[in-house]
Motif scaffolding. Structure first.
Motif, PDB file in Angstrom:
ATOM      1  N   PRO A 178     -10.581  -4.348  -4.875  1.00 42.44           N
ATOM      2  CA  PRO A 178     -10.430  -3.597  -3.625  1.00 42.44           C
ATOM      3  C   PRO A 178      -8.974  -3.249  -3.321  1.00 42.44           C
ATOM      4  O   PRO A 178      -8.037  -3.840  -3.877  1.00 42.44           O
ATOM      5  N   ALA A 179      -8.817  -2.288  -2.429  1.00 43.71           N
ATOM      6  CA  ALA A 179      -7.477  -1.912  -1.991  1.00 43.71           C
ATOM      7  C   ALA A 179      -6.797  -3.103  -1.324  1.00 43.71           C
ATOM      8  O   ALA A 179      -7.450  -3.971  -0.737  1.00 43.71           O
ATOM      9  N   LYS A 180      -5.487  -3.154  -1.391  1.00 43.53           N
ATOM     10  CA  LYS A 180      -4.718  -4.263  -0.845  1.00 43.53           C
ATOM     11  C   LYS A 180      -5.013  -4.444   0.644  1.00 43.53           C
ATOM     12  O   LYS A 180      -5.014  -3.491   1.414  1.00 43.53           O
ATOM     13  N   GLY A 181      -5.299  -5.691   1.009  1.00 48.94           N
ATOM     14  CA  GLY A 181      -5.571  -5.999   2.407  1.00 48.94           C
ATOM     15  C   GLY A 181      -6.996  -5.753   2.844  1.00 48.94           C
ATOM     16  O   GLY A 181      -7.335  -5.989   4.003  1.00 48.94           O
ATOM     17  N   GLY A 236      -8.808   5.242   0.845  1.00 48.21           N
ATOM     18  CA  GLY A 236      -8.580   3.900   0.318  1.00 48.21           C
ATOM     19  C   GLY A 236      -9.790   3.005   0.434  1.00 48.21           C
ATOM     20  O   GLY A 236      -9.780   1.844   0.016  1.00 48.21           O
ATOM     21  N   ASP A 237     -10.890   3.521   1.005  1.00 47.62           N
ATOM     22  CA  ASP A 237     -12.169   2.813   1.106  1.00 47.62           C
ATOM     23  C   ASP A 237     -13.237   3.855   1.434  1.00 47.62           C
ATOM     24  O   ASP A 237     -12.997   5.061   1.259  1.00 47.62           O
TER      25      ASP A 237
END
Length: 570
Positions: A178-181, A236-237
């Motif tokens: 997954p994307a960071k955070g 990003g999601d």
């Protein structure tokens, strides 16, 4: 668009999700014949026998295969289009990205907007049968090291863009990395997948580093939904518009009020959905929700145990209640990064202080069952005698709990916070009161869904009292979400090399009996270090009005929430 023979052909080729092969090069046709994996097709001729069953064995779950009847029975009531089904959710969704969430308040209003590669048969309440979805056919040519999915052609997303293999690749890769955070609670269930290849727009090939008998099962859950690659690239999601290929589209979301879905007129399954829409009202207070259901504002509702008896009399017999076991359990998480919770003696003392029988009787009015990480009566459950050997899982003992605290050098009263969601009131109140008996006095910190998740991920708690549901009665799905070292919801932050090693062994074991032994060892190990406390599994009091047709309540809180085939009688 799929024609009228769609459901008949899909039913004929569906198969047990627990089937998996030991070896051999089998196509989807051979796998269906062997009872190994399911493979859908619009052409019923594709189900003809091609390869035999001798090279395969059922190895991914102890239960037997079940295949639902196909098609509509002669003289059966014909579905009628129109109408909106309304339900209550206790709080706003944690996020409008189904890949990041772990709560029913998000899954229910989001699932209807998406499809997956595969789906769990909506008619199978035990979640034991797979059907084709975005993938019409699939095969493993090399005994499980590779899976090839052949996608249905002509599918479009809600925004009118074309669906292709590139979208599948983008979604699976995001879930795995997954994307960071961003949280990805199902990240570990794809750990065996080393590569996602797209040889053409209609084909997806998954490369595995090892056998993974639970893979197809997890690909069929709502959490493995497929959205547009373009949205992932831009946001990003999956973004906040619920753009999918599913039977419903996001119409309106008013935070603190409702989530409204409307019928997708261009859905790729002909004449579906029947409903005009779905509405999920955000109502934190259960008494208000119950009153609204009994008054007819909602067509479906999960009742508390004390209200179940009211349904027949207060709805004039128009609604009924179905009581069933679930995969929902009451869990205590410890913040082992803080003292004294890093001491196993303190965690064991808490286990002994929380009497499971009293919890079932007080919180759930007797409607509950024992279990460890896996439900005792389920496919992978730890034998009851072994479960009861773990301190606290048979009978509680206040005296023993106090003695353990003394041995650990803990001065009472112990102060701290007990984090929970505000809709878990009965559970966190009971837990707080029970702990005072051994001198642990925790301040309650109930928060709404989003804030509670945020605090849990940040470690802003001493203990958490959480009602936790897992999507499947599957060891990979369970331990990879709340127990292994890389589990996103291992909120106790207690990592154990033995649990991790047993997980790795069981996740690739193709022999049923051997795998269950490994799962039992893993369960017992996690329980014996008191990584979490698994108090008990709840039972569901699912109520619905008789006007709701062709909906089956499932053992999982997170399956059969698409409503593609559900309709309302008028």
């Amino acid at each position: 668009m799929i024609g009228d023979n769609y459901w008949k052909s899909r039913s004929e080729v569906s198969s047990s999700r627990r089937a998996m092969l030991r070896g051999g090069a089998l196509t989807c046709v051979g796998l269906v014949g062997a009872g190994i994996v399911g493979c859908g097709s619009n052409n019923k001729n594709n189900t003809s026998s091609k390869t035999g069953a001798g090279s395969a064995t059922i190895a991914s779950g102890p239960r037997t295969t079940s295949t639902p009847s196909s098609g509509q029975q002669p003289g059966a009531e014909q579905p009628k289009p129109g109408g909106v089904i309304s339900q209550r959710i206790a709080s706003d969704p944690q996020a409008l990205d189904i890949h990041q969430v772990s709560s029913y308040v998000a899954v229910w209003p989001e699932a209807g907007c998406y499809n997956q590669l595969l789906r769990i048969d909506p008619r199978d309440e035990n979640d034991a049968t797979l059907m084709a979805d975005l993938a019409d056919q699939w095969e493993t040519p090399d005994g499980g090291a590779t899976y090839v999915f052949h996608l249905h052609q002509g599918i479009k997303f809600h925004d009118g863009t074309n669906f292709s293999s590139a979208d599948v690749k983008a979604n699976l890769e995001w879930i795995k990395s997954p994307a960071k955070g961003k949280p990805s609670p199902r990240q570990v269930v794809l750990s065996a997948v080393t590569g996602v290849e797209t040889p053409d727009p209609n084909t997806v090939t998954l490369k595995l580093s090892r056998p993974n008998p639970s893979l197809l099962t997890n690909l069929a859950t709502h959490f493995l939904a497929i959205g547009p690659k373009a949205v992932i690239d831009a946001s990003g999601d999956l973004g906040e518009k619920l753009i999918g290929t599913g039977p419903f589209k996001l119409k309106n979301y008013v935070r603190g009020d409702r989530v409204e879905l409307e019928r997708n007129p261009n859905y790729w399954v002909s004449a579906r959905p029947y409903l005009d829409g779905l509405t999920y009202y955000v109502v934190p207070d259960d008494n208000t929700g119950t009153t609204n259901f009994l008054g007819g504002q909602y067509q479906q509702y999960t009742l508390t145990h004390e209200n179940a008896d009211r349904v027949k009399s207060e709805t004039g017999g128009k609604a009924s209640v179905h009581v069933s076991p679930t995969l929902t359990r009451q869990v205590i998480f410890f913040n082992t990064k803080k003292k004294p919770w890093d001491d196993i003696r303190v965690r064991q003392a808490v286990s002994l202080a929380l009497d499971r029988t009293d919890a079932i009787n007080t919180i759930s009015r007797g409607d509950g069952e024992s279990g460890g990480y896996m439900r005792s009566s389920g496919a992978w459950g730890l034998p009851v005698d072994q479960l009861h050997a773990i301190p606290g899982y048979d009978k509680g003992s206040i005296d023993q709990a106090k003695a353990l605290l003394q041995q650990a050098g803990v001065q009472t009263p112990v102060k701290g916070t007990l984090l929970s969601r505000n809709d878990f009131n009965d559970y966190f109140t009971w837990s707080q009161q029970a702990l005072t008996k051994i001198g642990i006095n925790l301040d309650l910190d109930p928060r709404d869904n989003s804030a509670a998740y945020d605090a849990a991920y940040k470690g802003q708690f001493d203990l958490i009292a959480w009602t936790t549901s897992i999507s499947l009665d599957d060891p990979d799905a369970t331990f990879s979400e709340i127990s292994t070292s890389d589990a996103v919801r291992n909120w106790s932050a207690l990592n154990d090399s033995q649990v991790d090693e047993l997980f790795k062994q069981q996740t690739q074991e193709l022999d049923n009996a051997k795998r269950k032994l490994l799962v039992n060892q893993m369960d017992k190990r996690a329980l014996s270090i008191f990584q979490t406390l698994q108090l008990y599994f709840t039972k569901s009091n699912y109520a619905k009005y008789s006007s709701v047709r062709d909906y089956t309540d499932h053992v999982s809180l997170y399956t059969n929430k698409r409503y593609q085939d559900v309709w309302l009688a008028k």
